[in-house]
Design an enzyme around this catalytic site. Structure first.
Site, PDB file in Angstrom:
ATOM      1  N   LYS A  70       0.841  -1.210   0.000  1.00  6.87           N
ATOM      2  CA  LYS A  70       0.000   0.000   0.000  1.00  6.87           C
ATOM      3  C   LYS A  70       0.861   1.239   0.000  1.00  6.87           C
ATOM      4  CE  LYS A  70      -4.109   2.147   1.192  1.00  6.87           C
ATOM      5  NZ  LYS A  70      -4.092   2.628  -0.197  1.00  6.87           N
ATOM      6  N   LYS A  94       5.825   2.971   7.633  1.00  7.48           N
ATOM      7  CA  LYS A  94       4.672   3.740   8.121  1.00  7.48           C
ATOM      8  C   LYS A  94       3.470   2.814   8.361  1.00  7.48           C
ATOM      9  CE  LYS A  94       2.283   8.064   7.152  1.00  7.48           C
ATOM     10  NZ  LYS A  94       2.256   9.260   6.289  1.00  7.48           N
ATOM     11  N   LYS A 106       4.957   2.108  -3.579  1.00 12.19           N
ATOM     12  CA  LYS A 106       4.830   3.501  -4.023  1.00 12.19           C
ATOM     13  C   LYS A 106       4.919   3.535  -5.538  1.00 12.19           C
ATOM     14  CE  LYS A 106       4.584   7.669  -2.141  1.00 12.19           C
ATOM     15  NZ  LYS A 106       4.028   8.046  -0.838  1.00 12.19           N
ATOM     16  N   THR A 190      -6.020  13.477   7.884  1.00  8.01           N
ATOM     17  CA  THR A 190      -4.605  13.697   8.225  1.00  8.01           C
ATOM     18  C   THR A 190      -4.470  14.794   9.283  1.00  8.01           C
ATOM     19  OG1 THR A 190      -3.958  12.973   6.021  1.00  8.01           O
ATOM     20  CG2 THR A 190      -2.306  14.158   7.287  1.00  8.01           C
ATOM     21  N   ASN A 221      -4.468  21.366   3.152  1.00  7.34           N
ATOM     22  CA  ASN A 221      -5.327  20.278   3.625  1.00  7.34           C
ATOM     23  C   ASN A 221      -4.977  19.856   5.050  1.00  7.34           C
ATOM     24  OD1 ASN A 221      -5.474  17.004   3.750  1.00  7.34           O
ATOM     25  ND2 ASN A 221      -7.304  17.901   2.876  1.00  7.34           N
ATOM     26  N   SER A 350      -7.491   5.559   4.733  1.00  5.10           N
ATOM     27  CA  SER A 350      -7.479   4.749   3.509  1.00  5.10           C
ATOM     28  C   SER A 350      -7.764   3.295   3.839  1.00  5.10           C
ATOM     29  CB  SER A 350      -6.115   4.841   2.821  1.00  5.10           C
ATOM     30  OG  SER A 350      -6.117   5.854   1.850  1.00  5.10           O
TER      31      SER A 350
HETATM   32  P1  NAD Z   1      -1.361  21.575   0.547  1.00  8.95           P
HETATM   33  O1  NAD Z   1      -0.742  21.903  -0.760  1.00  8.95           O
HETATM   34  O2  NAD Z   1      -2.837  21.405   0.640  1.00  8.95           O
HETATM   35  O3  NAD Z   1      -0.981  22.719   1.617  1.00  8.95           O
HETATM   36  C1  NAD Z   1       0.304  23.210   1.818  1.00  8.95           C
HETATM   37  C2  NAD Z   1       0.188  24.546   2.568  1.00  8.95           C
HETATM   38  O4  NAD Z   1       1.480  24.976   2.962  1.00  8.95           O
HETATM   39  C3  NAD Z   1      -0.423  25.673   1.746  1.00  8.95           C
HETATM   40  O5  NAD Z   1      -1.298  26.418   2.588  1.00  8.95           O
HETATM   41  C4  NAD Z   1       0.793  26.554   1.387  1.00  8.95           C
HETATM   42  O6  NAD Z   1       0.455  27.911   1.218  1.00  8.95           O
HETATM   43  C5  NAD Z   1       1.639  26.359   2.615  1.00  8.95           C
HETATM   44  N1  NAD Z   1       3.065  26.617   2.403  1.00  8.95           N
HETATM   45  C6  NAD Z   1       3.860  26.191   1.396  1.00  8.95           C
HETATM   46  N2  NAD Z   1       5.105  26.656   1.568  1.00  8.95           N
HETATM   47  C7  NAD Z   1       5.078  27.382   2.711  1.00  8.95           C
HETATM   48  C8  NAD Z   1       6.038  28.107   3.435  1.00  8.95           C
HETATM   49  N3  NAD Z   1       7.303  28.187   3.007  1.00  8.95           N
HETATM   50  N4  NAD Z   1       5.668  28.720   4.578  1.00  8.95           N
HETATM   51  C9  NAD Z   1       4.390  28.657   5.032  1.00  8.95           C
HETATM   52  N5  NAD Z   1       3.440  27.975   4.391  1.00  8.95           N
HETATM   53  C10 NAD Z   1       3.777  27.353   3.253  1.00  8.95           C
HETATM   54  O7  NAD Z   1      -0.597  20.281   1.083  1.00  8.95           O
HETATM   55  P2  NAD Z   1      -1.069  19.247   2.199  1.00  8.95           P
HETATM   56  O8  NAD Z   1      -1.816  18.138   1.554  1.00  8.95           O
HETATM   57  O9  NAD Z   1      -1.700  19.999   3.318  1.00  8.95           O
HETATM   58  O10 NAD Z   1       0.336  18.642   2.646  1.00  8.95           O
HETATM   59  C11 NAD Z   1       1.210  19.356   3.516  1.00  8.95           C
HETATM   60  C12 NAD Z   1       2.319  18.430   3.979  1.00  8.95           C
HETATM   61  O11 NAD Z   1       1.750  17.286   4.619  1.00  8.95           O
HETATM   62  C13 NAD Z   1       3.227  17.861   2.894  1.00  8.95           C
HETATM   63  O12 NAD Z   1       4.509  17.681   3.451  1.00  8.95           O
HETATM   64  C14 NAD Z   1       2.599  16.498   2.610  1.00  8.95           C
HETATM   65  O13 NAD Z   1       3.540  15.572   2.070  1.00  8.95           O
HETATM   66  C15 NAD Z   1       2.205  16.092   4.014  1.00  8.95           C
HETATM   67  N6  NAD Z   1       1.157  15.062   4.097  1.00  8.95           N
HETATM   68  C16 NAD Z   1      -0.082  15.289   3.593  1.00  8.95           C
HETATM   69  C17 NAD Z   1      -1.072  14.312   3.716  1.00  8.95           C
HETATM   70  C18 NAD Z   1      -2.480  14.554   3.227  1.00  8.95           C
HETATM   71  O14 NAD Z   1      -3.328  13.686   3.472  1.00  8.95           O
HETATM   72  N7  NAD Z   1      -2.777  15.694   2.599  1.00  8.95           N
HETATM   73  C19 NAD Z   1      -0.776  13.085   4.320  1.00  8.95           C
HETATM   74  C20 NAD Z   1       0.517  12.871   4.850  1.00  8.95           C
HETATM   75  C21 NAD Z   1       1.458  13.887   4.718  1.00  8.95           C
END
Ligand code: NAD
Length: 421
Positions: A70, A94, A106, A190, A221, A350
């Site tokens: 997965k 993980k 992946k 998340t 998100n 998931s």
């Molecule tokens: P996203 O694109 O929805 O949001 C990212 C946010 O970070 C945006 O608001 C953006 O403006 C902000 N941002 C970017 N660069 C920045 C900076 N330098 N300073 C301040 N803010 C900044 O992405 P997401 O889905 O929320 O994912 C965020 C992190 O979480 C990533 O590292 C991703 O790999 C990790 N992650 C996400 C999920 C998920 O389910 N969405 C799951 C596990 C891990």
């Protein structure tokens, strides 16, 4: 880690350290340092201008000791097979740490998806699903979204896979839209997990969570829902930020309103109250007890770690803290709940979606959230207890190291009883 090493080399180093720290046999490293299977595919796509472009893609099936493979599918111009192998190893760890009945995998396609039209993106997504179809299945390998892929892309892929099979196979991809066998909890799972991890760690190390001051870096998100649930759990969210800047309000931010503003205008800085600071990183440095870095990697580094005041850090983003900064924070007595645990709410959700799909059965939102919460709570408590027990033996162990030991331990035990080692 001052010399430049690849992500795969870094992951292998972490794996080796974990095998040694946990006192597992060397064969565990030998097996886990290589993927079980690697697929390289070529995907010809008819572009809107009539020309054919051939994209390169991969699916790495890393380890299946604990169950079907997965892990997500990444669309990114800079992915390559080596990075995909490192990410697949990361998923094995993980999934194991979080108690899921899964091995790790992946997938990736080398593409700048922002340059594709909607039609081109759909044809590429369907082409990739066709190319990896011989190796995946709802009880074999279950992909999901990652960087650059979305629930809509999962919907196209599940449709394509189902057409190949000749019948509907809802459980072969997860994080699908709620309209096509997805679950509405996925959108906030998340962030919910990141806030819950912060709450449990604060209760253990700071004596409670209610009334604590929380800062959130990144308001996408993960960050939006991490902030929302931190407030719901009784803390005071005093700083949030995105690339537009930081909003600071020591009296507490209305996170629901902030989410509405961000959705409407795309910028957190348009929130109507509080102080506005131009620097997006100002949220990292405010005086607070809890910090949830939820934007991108490497934001807490050796050069800025001395400005961080939080005592509990819950990593919503992947890799927000560098190893050098983590050392400084550890010596200062701060606790970091590592990304592999703190942002696992999505993959755990998931798993719940997959269980629903396999049974053709649905839990309502409340029931789903209850199940998600119970799994996350058990996982974080198990991690804290491993951390405490390793510390009582070894003195200097971070919670991240404890997490990797716990992850390897479960895979080791499964491989041992299977007779692989
Ligand atoms: P996203 O694109 O929805 O949001 C990212 C946010 O970070 C945006 O608001 C953006 O403006 C902000 N941002 C970017 N660069 C920045 C900076 N330098 N300073 C301040 N803010 C900044 O992405 P997401 O889905 O929320 O994912 C965020 C992190 O979480 C990533 O590292 C991703 O790999 C990790 N992650 C996400 C999920 C998920 O389910 N969405 C799951 C596990 C891990």
């Amino acid at each position: 880690m001052s010399e430049k090493i690849s992500y795969l080399q870094w992951m292998l180093r972490v794996l080796k350290q974990s095998v040694e720290l946990g006192g597992f046999p060397e064969e565990v490293y030998q097996i886990l340092s290589r993927p079980e299977r690697v697929l390289i595919v070529s995907i010809p796509v008819r572009m809107d201008n009539g020309k054919i472009v051939v994209f390169e893609g991969y699916r790495v099936q890393h380890n299946s000791a604990l169950g079907p493979y997965k892990g997500g599918i990444r669309f990114h111009p800079e992915v390559d097979l080596e990075t995909d192998m490192a990410l697949a190893l990361g998923m094995t760890l993980k999934n194991s740490l979080n108690g899921l009945p899964y091995g790790g995998g992946k997938g990736a396609v080398k593409v700048d998806y922002k340059k594709l039209s909607q039609g081109e993106l759909e044809r590429l997504s369907r082409g990739y699903a066709r190319a990896i179809a011989p190796l995946i299945g709802d009880e074999i390998d279950i992909p999901a979204p990652d960087v650059g892929t979305t629930p809509q892309i999962m919907a196209w892929m599940v449709d394509e896979f189902s057409k190949i099979k000749g019948y509907n196979v809802p459980g072969v991809f997860t994080a699908k839209p709620p309209e096509l066998w997805g679950n509405p909890v996925r959108i906030y799972s998340t962030g919910f997990g990141t806030a819950l991890a912060a709450k449990i760690a604060a209760e253990k190390y700071l004596g409670g969570f209610e009334g604590l001051r929380v800062a959130v870096h990144g308001f996408g998100n993960v960050g939006q829902y991490a902030a929302y649930f931190a407030q719901k759990f009784g803390a005071k969210v005093i700083a949030i930020s995105d690339t537009s800047g930081t909003v600071y309000d020591p009296n507490g931010i209305d996170t629901k309103l902030a989410i509405e503003i961000k959705e409407k205008t795309g910028k957190v800085i348009n929130y109507p109250k509080g102080e506005k600071i131009k620097d997006p990183d100002a949220s990292l440095y405010v005086d607070c007890e809890v910090l949830m870095p939820s934007a991108i990697e490497n934001v807490i580094r050796e050069d800025n770690v001395n400005k961080i005041k939080a005592k509990v850090i819950s990593e919503g983003a992947n890799g927000p803290t560098t190893p050098e900064a983590e050392k400084v924070l550890y010596e200062r007595g701060a606790v970091i709940v590592p990304d592999i645990a703190a942002n696992a709410g999505g993959v755990i959700m998931s798993y719940l979606e997959w269980v629903e799909n396999l049974q053709w059965y649905w839990w309502d939102e409340e029931e789903t959230l209850k199940r998600l919460q119970s799994i996350i709570e058990n996982n974080i408590k198990r991690l804290i207890s491993k951390y405490e027990s390793l510390r009582s033996e070894k003195k200097t162990v971070t919670m991240r190291e404890a997490a990797y030991v716990l992850a390897v331990e479960r895979i080791y035990k499964a491989m041992k009883v299977r007779g692989w080692i």
